[in-house]
Design an enzyme around this catalytic site. Sequence first.
Site, PDB file in Angstrom:
ATOM      1  N   THR A  98       1.328  -1.329   0.164  1.00  0.00           N
ATOM      2  CA  THR A  98      -0.054  -0.549   0.397  1.00  0.00           C
ATOM      3  C   THR A  98       0.863   1.439   0.045  1.00  0.00           C
ATOM      4  O   THR A  98       1.228   1.299   1.358  1.00  0.00           O
ATOM      5  CB  THR A  98      -0.547  -0.386   0.940  1.00  0.00           C
ATOM      6  OG1 THR A  98      -1.504  -1.062   0.939  1.00  0.00           O
ATOM      7  CG2 THR A  98      -1.958   1.023   1.136  1.00  0.00           C
ATOM      8  N   LYS A 173      -7.274   1.512  -3.249  1.00  0.00           N
ATOM      9  CA  LYS A 173      -7.410   1.406  -2.428  1.00  0.00           C
ATOM     10  C   LYS A 173      -7.052   2.247  -0.705  1.00  0.00           C
ATOM     11  O   LYS A 173      -7.458   1.739   0.082  1.00  0.00           O
ATOM     12  CB  LYS A 173      -5.761   0.703  -1.587  1.00  0.00           C
ATOM     13  CG  LYS A 173      -5.192   0.057  -0.551  1.00  0.00           C
ATOM     14  CD  LYS A 173      -5.793  -1.164   0.667  1.00  0.00           C
ATOM     15  CE  LYS A 173      -6.060  -1.338   1.655  1.00  0.00           C
ATOM     16  NZ  LYS A 173      -4.425  -1.895   1.249  1.00  0.00           N
ATOM     17  N   LYS A 241      -0.116   5.045   8.697  1.00  0.00           N
ATOM     18  CA  LYS A 241       0.414   4.946   6.957  1.00  0.00           C
ATOM     19  C   LYS A 241      -0.240   5.219   6.442  1.00  0.00           C
ATOM     20  O   LYS A 241      -0.428   6.018   5.278  1.00  0.00           O
ATOM     21  CB  LYS A 241       1.029   4.500   7.065  1.00  0.00           C
ATOM     22  CG  LYS A 241       2.355   4.086   5.946  1.00  0.00           C
ATOM     23  CD  LYS A 241       2.450   3.029   5.520  1.00  0.00           C
ATOM     24  CE  LYS A 241       1.348   1.955   4.687  1.00  0.00           C
ATOM     25  NZ  LYS A 241       1.763   1.189   3.637  1.00  0.00           N
TER      26      LYS A 241
END
Length: 289
Positions: A98, A173, A241
Site C-alpha cells: 500500500t 485502496k 500510514k
Amino acid sequence: MANIAFLGLGVMGYPMAAHLKHKGGHAVTVYNRTAAKAANWVEQHGGAMASTPAEAAKDKDFVFCCVGNDDDLRSVTIGQDGAFSAMKKGAVFIDNTTASAEVARELDAAARAAGFGFIDAPVSGGQAGAENGVLTVMCGGDAATFETARPVIEAYARMVGLMGPAGSGQLTKMVNQICIAGLVQGLAEGIHFGMKAGLDMDKVIDVISKGAAGSWQMENRHKTMIAGKYDFGFAVDWMRKDLGIVLDESDRNGAKLPVTALVDQFYKDVQSMGGRRWDTSSLLARLGN
C-alpha cells in the site's frame, strides 16, 4: 508453473508467498531485509532465498513485492541491488504494497523503459485474508499486462480487478481505507453508546448486523471490541500510514475528507495510549468505559 520472486515477508507477504508456491504451484524465491525470516520461510515451505532483490528477480517471470512504504518500495526496485536492474524483458512486477499513486506511476514508467510490465496491486483483507488466500486485490496498469498476471495473483485472492492505468490500484485502496475509517469510528461509537445505555451488545449486534448497518467490521470485530481485546489484525500504525497517503493525495486532487482527517487524529490518540500495534477497531478504547 512460473518462476516467481517474492520481496518482503511481513505478516502479509509471508503467507502470500506460500500460497503462490503451494496453491499456485509456482517455483518461488524469496527475499527479505531480515534474512533470517527468508530462511525460516524456505525451511517451512521449500523454494529458495536470495540475498538481494536483484538476485531474487533475475530470470523470473513474475516478481511480487509487499513492503512498508514508498521509500521501502523504491529501495527494493530502483535502489542499489534493486529488482528492476535484473528483471528480464517481458516479465511482470506486481506490487502489493500500500503506497502512493505517485510512486506507482514512477515505477510503471521505469518498468516500461526497461521492457517489462508493472502492476500496482494493493490488497485488502488483512492478515487473516492473506493467511486464508482470500484477499481483495485492486490493480492498476496496462490491461494486457494485467491479464498475464491475474491467474498468478489469484493464488492468494478472492477478488482481483483492474481499476484503470498505473496508480489506479493505489487510488482504489485509498477509497477502501476512507470507507473503513469512518465505518469503524461509527461502530465504536455505536458500541460505546449501547454499553452506556445498558444494552446487551451481543444481542444488539446480532439484530442490527442483519440490517442496513451491517458490515464486515461489525460481523468480525464486535465481539473483541466489546471484550476490549485489540491485540490482533491490522495495526493502528499501518492505518495511520495509509491515511497519511490518503490525505496527501486529497491535498493534490482537492477532495474534501473531513471525517477521514478527524479519524486519523483519533488513531493518533490511540497511539499515544500505547496502542500502536492494536487492531484498528481499538478506536473504541479512546472512548473509555
